[in-house]
Design an enzyme around this catalytic site. Structure first.
Site, PDB file in Angstrom:
ATOM      1  N   TYR A  50      17.392  64.174 -28.836  1.00  8.83           N
ATOM      2  CA  TYR A  50      18.526  64.829 -28.171  1.00  8.83           C
ATOM      3  C   TYR A  50      19.143  63.910 -27.137  1.00  8.83           C
ATOM      4  CZ  TYR A  50      14.916  66.210 -24.767  1.00  8.83           C
ATOM      5  OH  TYR A  50      13.871  66.203 -23.877  1.00  8.83           O
ATOM      6  N   HIS A  77      13.268  74.983 -21.061  1.00 12.48           N
ATOM      7  CA  HIS A  77      13.541  74.014 -20.012  1.00 12.48           C
ATOM      8  C   HIS A  77      14.987  74.140 -19.551  1.00 12.48           C
ATOM      9  CE1 HIS A  77      10.209  72.031 -22.282  1.00 12.48           C
ATOM     10  NE2 HIS A  77       9.760  71.904 -21.064  1.00 12.48           N
TER      11      HIS A  77
END
Length: 136
Positions: A131, A61
């Site tokens: 994250y 990503h």
């Protein structure tokens, strides 16, 4: 917190100091002041979490400006192979990658600056990954 540089400047492994006794453990997982001084002067604005099963691959990503994101990745439980690939055009490390095993047992984290593709493969039965991002 200990800073460990990788082969790509800006991609950094963080290793917190853990205090453990018969009651359990304690560690500081993040300090904005330390992070800004020792790693990168950025402010995180969003926390994300995912749970994935064995052999799941998430990525690669990336976000393009103006939505580009720096990420600080850590594993709460399980193990992953976390990968960051430099996709910054004109970068001296363009196309190179860093791969780091992160686990809920070693408490290490990986900082990935803007301009990198990011993904991970789950190495354990399942993994919970958190994250931080510096851009929504």
């Amino acid at each position: 917190m200990k800073r460990i540089d990788t082969d790509i400047p800006g991609v950094v492994i963080l290793e917190p100091q853990r205090f453990e006794d018969e009651r359990g453990y304690f560690f500081e997982s993040f300090s904005q002041r330390w992070f800004s001084r020792e790693v990168c002067d950025t402010v995180f604005v969003q926390d994300n979490e995912s749970r994935s099963n064995y052999a799941v691959i998430r990525g690669m990503h990336y976000q393009l400006p103006p939505r580009a994101q720096s990420k600080l990745v850590r594993v709460i439980s399980g193990r992953i192979l976390d990968v960051a690939v430099d996709i910054r055009e004109g970068s001296p490390t363009f196309g190179r990658h860093v791969a780091v095993e992160l686990s809920g047992e070693d408490f290490r984290q990986l900082f990935i600056p803007r301009g990198f593709a990011h993904g991970f493969a789950v190495l354990s039965k399942e993994a919970v990954v958190q994250y931080k991002c510096d851009n929504p």
